[in-house]
Design a protein around this motif. Sequence first.
Motif, PDB file in Angstrom:
ATOM      1  N   THR A  17     -21.245 -66.328 -49.985  1.00 44.66           N
ATOM      2  CA  THR A  17     -20.268 -67.401 -50.080  1.00 44.66           C
ATOM      3  C   THR A  17     -20.224 -68.050 -48.711  1.00 44.66           C
ATOM      4  O   THR A  17     -20.947 -67.640 -47.792  1.00 44.66           O
ATOM      5  N   VAL A  22     -22.512 -61.461 -49.515  1.00 45.68           N
ATOM      6  CA  VAL A  22     -21.707 -60.645 -50.405  1.00 45.68           C
ATOM      7  C   VAL A  22     -22.568 -59.540 -51.009  1.00 45.68           C
ATOM      8  O   VAL A  22     -22.187 -58.379 -51.012  1.00 45.68           O
ATOM      9  N   LEU A  23     -23.731 -59.917 -51.508  1.00 46.79           N
ATOM     10  CA  LEU A  23     -24.636 -58.940 -52.110  1.00 46.79           C
ATOM     11  C   LEU A  23     -26.039 -59.112 -51.549  1.00 46.79           C
ATOM     12  O   LEU A  23     -26.566 -60.219 -51.517  1.00 46.79           O
ATOM     13  N   MET A  61     -16.932 -57.121 -50.041  1.00 47.63           N
ATOM     14  CA  MET A  61     -17.336 -57.324 -51.435  1.00 47.63           C
ATOM     15  C   MET A  61     -16.106 -57.427 -52.333  1.00 47.63           C
ATOM     16  O   MET A  61     -16.049 -58.280 -53.226  1.00 47.63           O
ATOM     17  N   ASN A  62     -15.113 -56.556 -52.112  1.00 47.69           N
ATOM     18  CA  ASN A  62     -13.878 -56.599 -52.902  1.00 47.69           C
ATOM     19  C   ASN A  62     -13.236 -57.980 -52.830  1.00 47.69           C
ATOM     20  O   ASN A  62     -12.821 -58.540 -53.852  1.00 47.69           O
ATOM     21  N   GLN A  64     -14.622 -60.904 -51.935  1.00 47.35           N
ATOM     22  CA  GLN A  64     -15.458 -61.999 -52.413  1.00 47.35           C
ATOM     23  C   GLN A  64     -15.765 -61.932 -53.907  1.00 47.35           C
ATOM     24  O   GLN A  64     -16.074 -62.959 -54.523  1.00 47.35           O
ATOM     25  N   LEU A  65     -15.694 -60.755 -54.491  1.00 48.45           N
ATOM     26  CA  LEU A  65     -16.021 -60.597 -55.907  1.00 48.45           C
ATOM     27  C   LEU A  65     -14.783 -60.538 -56.790  1.00 48.45           C
ATOM     28  O   LEU A  65     -14.870 -60.263 -57.981  1.00 48.45           O
ATOM     29  N   VAL A  69     -14.772 -53.026 -56.013  1.00 43.17           N
ATOM     30  CA  VAL A  69     -16.090 -52.580 -56.491  1.00 43.17           C
ATOM     31  C   VAL A  69     -16.160 -51.053 -56.545  1.00 43.17           C
ATOM     32  O   VAL A  69     -17.058 -50.502 -57.162  1.00 43.17           O
ATOM     33  N   ASN A  87     -16.528 -53.910 -62.039  1.00 47.12           N
ATOM     34  CA  ASN A  87     -16.847 -55.040 -61.166  1.00 47.12           C
ATOM     35  C   ASN A  87     -18.049 -54.712 -60.272  1.00 47.12           C
ATOM     36  O   ASN A  87     -18.937 -55.543 -60.080  1.00 47.12           O
ATOM     37  N   GLY A  88     -18.068 -53.503 -59.739  1.00 49.87           N
ATOM     38  CA  GLY A  88     -19.186 -53.069 -58.901  1.00 49.87           C
ATOM     39  C   GLY A  88     -20.472 -52.938 -59.691  1.00 49.87           C
ATOM     40  O   GLY A  88     -21.556 -53.324 -59.226  1.00 49.87           O
ATOM     41  N   LYS A  90     -21.260 -54.591 -62.415  1.00 57.92           N
ATOM     42  CA  LYS A  90     -21.709 -55.952 -62.720  1.00 57.92           C
ATOM     43  C   LYS A  90     -22.417 -56.564 -61.516  1.00 57.92           C
ATOM     44  O   LYS A  90     -23.415 -57.274 -61.671  1.00 57.92           O
ATOM     45  N   ALA A  91     -21.905 -56.290 -60.324  1.00 58.57           N
ATOM     46  CA  ALA A  91     -22.527 -56.811 -59.100  1.00 58.57           C
ATOM     47  C   ALA A  91     -23.935 -56.237 -58.926  1.00 58.57           C
ATOM     48  O   ALA A  91     -24.865 -56.967 -58.568  1.00 58.57           O
TER      49      ALA A  91
END
Length: 113
Positions: A17, A22-23, A61-62, A64-65, A69, A87-88, A90-91
């Motif tokens: 972002t 983020v990932l 990550m938490n 931004q997502l 996670v 959520n994690g 899915k990431a």
Amino acid sequence: MPQKKPLKLTGRIWLETEDGPVLGSGRVELLERIQQSGSLRQAALQMKMSYKQAWDMIKHMNEQLGGPVIVAQRGGKGGGNTIVTENGLKAIVLFHSCQKLFHDFLKDNQPKS
């Protein structure tokens, strides 16, 4: 005269972002190691990073997502446990899907010798 070596298209992919990455492969590896070991601390040790660095990556990550996670459960008879949330998971899937598309692109677009 030295022989000409062929050029190869290569690269890495990460999702970001405006606030930064983020990932990427390292963050996804961290999530996967947490999933395997049940421990953020153990995952950080396996990756030869500090617990603080691992926690900072998770925190970012938490944020931004849009949600956690991982979920850590403290103490208890057998000690604490950390799980990767939906959520994690899915990431992880999103990153691997993007990575496959990227590697397919690289494979299909290698320079001609």
